[in-house]
Design a protein around this motif. Structure first.
Motif, PDB file in Angstrom:
ATOM      1  N   ALA A 129       0.888  -1.377   0.012  1.00  0.00           N
ATOM      2  CA  ALA A 129       0.133   0.170   0.072  1.00  0.00           C
ATOM      3  C   ALA A 129       0.704   1.375   0.209  1.00  0.00           C
ATOM      4  CB  ALA A 129      -0.759  -0.004   1.116  1.00  0.00           C
ATOM      5  N   GLY A 130       1.953   1.238   0.721  1.00  0.00           N
ATOM      6  CA  GLY A 130       2.925   2.423   0.948  1.00  0.00           C
ATOM      7  C   GLY A 130       3.398   2.685  -0.537  1.00  0.00           C
ATOM      8  N   THR A 131       3.755   1.724  -1.488  1.00  0.00           N
ATOM      9  CA  THR A 131       4.057   2.013  -2.812  1.00  0.00           C
ATOM     10  C   THR A 131       3.107   2.715  -3.686  1.00  0.00           C
ATOM     11  OG1 THR A 131       5.515   0.095  -2.940  1.00  0.00           O
ATOM     12  CG2 THR A 131       4.880   0.960  -5.019  1.00  0.00           C
ATOM     13  N   ALA A 132       1.811   2.158  -3.580  1.00  0.00           N
ATOM     14  CA  ALA A 132       0.809   2.838  -4.264  1.00  0.00           C
ATOM     15  C   ALA A 132       0.508   4.154  -3.828  1.00  0.00           C
ATOM     16  CB  ALA A 132      -0.515   1.915  -4.005  1.00  0.00           C
ATOM     17  N   ALA A 133       0.732   4.329  -2.631  1.00  0.00           N
ATOM     18  CA  ALA A 133       0.421   5.809  -1.928  1.00  0.00           C
ATOM     19  C   ALA A 133       1.594   6.965  -2.534  1.00  0.00           C
ATOM     20  CB  ALA A 133       0.395   5.898  -0.536  1.00  0.00           C
ATOM     21  N   ARG A 134       2.897   6.323  -2.364  1.00  0.00           N
ATOM     22  CA  ARG A 134       3.914   7.099  -3.162  1.00  0.00           C
ATOM     23  C   ARG A 134       3.758   7.484  -4.562  1.00  0.00           C
ATOM     24  NH1 ARG A 134       9.221   6.013  -4.985  1.00  0.00           N
ATOM     25  NH2 ARG A 134      10.678   7.839  -4.440  1.00  0.00           N
ATOM     26  N   GLU A 135       3.166   6.443  -5.252  1.00  0.00           N
ATOM     27  CA  GLU A 135       2.956   6.599  -6.716  1.00  0.00           C
ATOM     28  C   GLU A 135       1.879   7.748  -6.651  1.00  0.00           C
ATOM     29  OE1 GLU A 135       4.094   2.619  -8.673  1.00  0.00           O
ATOM     30  OE2 GLU A 135       1.937   3.039  -8.481  1.00  0.00           O
ATOM     31  N   GLY A 136       0.756   7.920  -5.930  1.00  0.00           N
ATOM     32  CA  GLY A 136      -0.186   8.799  -6.110  1.00  0.00           C
ATOM     33  C   GLY A 136       0.313  10.271  -5.846  1.00  0.00           C
ATOM     34  N   LEU A 137       1.240  10.396  -4.829  1.00  0.00           N
ATOM     35  CA  LEU A 137       1.945  11.821  -4.328  1.00  0.00           C
ATOM     36  C   LEU A 137       2.688  11.970  -5.637  1.00  0.00           C
ATOM     37  CD1 LEU A 137       2.869  10.943  -0.649  1.00  0.00           C
ATOM     38  CD2 LEU A 137       0.926  12.137  -1.394  1.00  0.00           C
ATOM     39  N   LEU A 138       3.389  11.108  -6.181  1.00  0.00           N
ATOM     40  CA  LEU A 138       4.309  11.561  -7.128  1.00  0.00           C
ATOM     41  C   LEU A 138       3.681  11.906  -8.475  1.00  0.00           C
ATOM     42  CD1 LEU A 138       7.063   9.068  -6.455  1.00  0.00           C
ATOM     43  CD2 LEU A 138       7.407  11.376  -6.110  1.00  0.00           C
ATOM     44  N   ALA A 139       2.670  11.412  -8.748  1.00  0.00           N
ATOM     45  CA  ALA A 139       1.768  11.842  -9.972  1.00  0.00           C
ATOM     46  C   ALA A 139       1.105  12.955  -9.702  1.00  0.00           C
ATOM     47  CB  ALA A 139       0.736  10.607 -10.197  1.00  0.00           C
ATOM     48  N   ALA A 140       1.123  13.797  -8.722  1.00  0.00           N
ATOM     49  CA  ALA A 140       0.627  15.099  -8.739  1.00  0.00           C
ATOM     50  C   ALA A 140       1.200  16.058  -9.546  1.00  0.00           C
ATOM     51  CB  ALA A 140       0.375  15.577  -7.196  1.00  0.00           C
ATOM     52  N   GLY A 141       2.691  16.025  -9.723  1.00  0.00           N
ATOM     53  CA  GLY A 141       3.420  17.013 -10.274  1.00  0.00           C
ATOM     54  C   GLY A 141       3.172  16.917 -11.830  1.00  0.00           C
ATOM     55  N   PRO A 142       3.173  15.802 -12.429  1.00  0.00           N
ATOM     56  CA  PRO A 142       2.938  15.636 -13.696  1.00  0.00           C
ATOM     57  C   PRO A 142       1.346  16.121 -14.189  1.00  0.00           C
ATOM     58  CG  PRO A 142       4.026  13.783 -13.209  1.00  0.00           C
ATOM     59  CD  PRO A 142       3.825  14.407 -11.843  1.00  0.00           C
ATOM     60  N   ILE A 143       0.375  15.799 -13.234  1.00  0.00           N
ATOM     61  CA  ILE A 143      -1.168  16.091 -13.544  1.00  0.00           C
ATOM     62  C   ILE A 143      -1.009  17.745 -13.607  1.00  0.00           C
ATOM     63  CG2 ILE A 143      -3.313  15.969 -12.443  1.00  0.00           C
ATOM     64  CD1 ILE A 143      -2.665  13.136 -11.713  1.00  0.00           C
TER      65      ILE A 143
END
Length: 437
Positions: free
Chosen positions: A317-331
């Protein structure tokens, strides 16, 4: 921002938001919390379940949050943390809402047009238009029916998710003796759930010649809890009429044995929940069966992003959450510029590697937001093996695997070599990842 238009004569409401996130698991909620916190961006998260949080809300054991939040917590507490974070940041969170499809016509090649989806909920029908849509629908375990396990159809057959829902949400009784099929981390999670419910776990079984977890986890199950591990065997048949009475196990040499049990739990074998991506004409990676994305989580449909376990099946779950946080910049960059890459370079793996994500790179901006690639291998890789990255016969990178690698466990590849890709070399063919012993 969120804008609501007058209800049309059809009775369907039409609304517009800046960013629509489909899926309220750790990836979707973490993304929404960071996007909404920037201010000026209207973020809405929808999920078909009645409660947000995804899979962790069914997992009562501790261990969540130790990597991304630096403090251990149970699954329900972890799910609540991210749901609260999204709401506090200003995101709109709606549960019991199902996205039924894209409402901008049939998919085109390449996919174009406005981003609009149709949804249904107890409040009725809606059409939501968004400047960006993020797919965070997660993954599910393959059920017994699609694993093609022969035998009767008795009661007492579960996947891990069904087991956790039965025990923790519905609080229904189970049987007395259970067999767990699978020896990766989720299989050991199923063992914990069964023992908490007062069920004896007679054995775990895997087709591989070894377990796929840390030695400490395997030793704890075998020594402290008395759960034997049967390796090199598969389920050959389920027995019983009204209720499961036993499982026939078959070994590679043809021998078979019957394990008496009234409950069997099939674990692992994850399938990305990709139906919405497929309906939208988004290219799926052949190996992962999730959307093919580049290093910025962009799919090949402009304005549509994908994050979390939808990309490849289960990761922590921590990997998925980290990806969500990192995707904010590209969006956010997409909302500002709205540009899409002119071409993408495929990233492919060779046997015994199974898959890699991201599986595309933008040669004009090859950065990987996650900082690295996630891979899986079909077979165990010996210590001091090397991952070799090459393109058009030229080696770009070599990474030693000091401890080797095991199937069903995360394997990471550095992304430092991506800076060597050049936009003018976009026709040089795919990047290939191979193993050298």
């Amino acid at each position: 921002m969120t804008h609501e238009q007058p209800t049309p004569p059809t009775g369907r409401r039409e609304r517009a938001v800046d960013v629509l996130v489909v899926g309220a698991g750790p990836a979707g909620l973490a993304l929404a919390s960071r996007l909404a916190a920037t201010g000026g961006v209207g973020v809405e998260v929808v999920d078909r379940e009645d409660e947000p949080g995804g899979v962790p809300r069914h997992c009562l054991h501790a261990g969540f949050g130790t990597r991304d939040l630096r403090r251990p917590m149970t699954g329900p507490a972890y799910a609540l943390h991210w749901a609260d974070a999204a709401v506090r940041a200003g995101a709109t969170l709606r549960t019991g809402v199902t996205v039924t499809g894209w409402s901008d016509g049939p998919p085109t090649d390449p996919p174009t047009g406005p981003l609009a989806v149709d949804v249904t909920s107890p409040a009725g029908l809606e059409r939501i238009t968004a400047r960006a849509v993020v797919l965070a629908t997660g993954a599910r375990e393959r059920p017994r029916s699609t694993r093609l396990v022969p035998g009767t159809r008795p009661a007492g057959v579960f996947t891990t998710g069904e087991l956790q829902r039965t025990v923790r949400l519905h609080r229904r009784p189970l049987g007395r003796r259970a067999l767990v099929v699978g020896a990766e981390s989720v299989g050991y999670s199923a063992v914990r759930t069964l023992r908490e419910a007062g069920v004896e776990v007679v054995a775990m079984v895997t087709e591989l010649p070894h377990h796929q977890v840390s030695p400490a986890t395997a030793l704890d199950a075998r020594l402290r809890h008395g759960v034997p591990l049967l390796v090199g065997a598969r389920v050959g048949e389920l027995l019983g009429r009204g209720r499961l009475s036993g499982v026939v196990l078959r070994r590679a040499d043809g021998r078979s044995t019957t394990v008496a049990c009234d409950t069997v739990v099939f674990t692992g074998d994850w399938i990305p929940d990709h139906e919405l991506a497929r309906l939208g004409g988004i290219t799926l990676d052949r190996a992962t069966r999730g959307p093919a994305v580049d290093g910025a989580f962009r799919t090949d449909r402009a304005g549509v992003f994908a994050v979390g376990n939808l990309l490849r099946g289960i990761e922590p779950a921590g990997t998925a959450a980290r990806e969500g946080l990192l995707a904010a910049g590209p969006i956010l960059r997409h909302l500002t510029s709205g540009t899409a890459p002119a071409a993408r370079v495929p990233v492919q793996v060779e046997a015994p590697l199974r898959w890699i994500t991201p599986s595309r790179l933008d040669p004009a901006d090859p950065r990987v937001a996650t900082g690295g690639f996630i891979l899986r291998t079909e077979t165990r890789l010996a210590p001091w093996s090397s991952l070799v990255v090459s393109r058009a016969g030229s080696e770009l990178h070599r990474q030693r695997l000091v401890l080797g690698a095991t199937p069903n466990r995360t394997l990471r590849l550095s992304a430092t070599w991506t800076t060597r890709l050049r936009a003018e070399d976009r026709d040089a063919g795919p990047v290939r990842i191979s193993v050298e012993h």
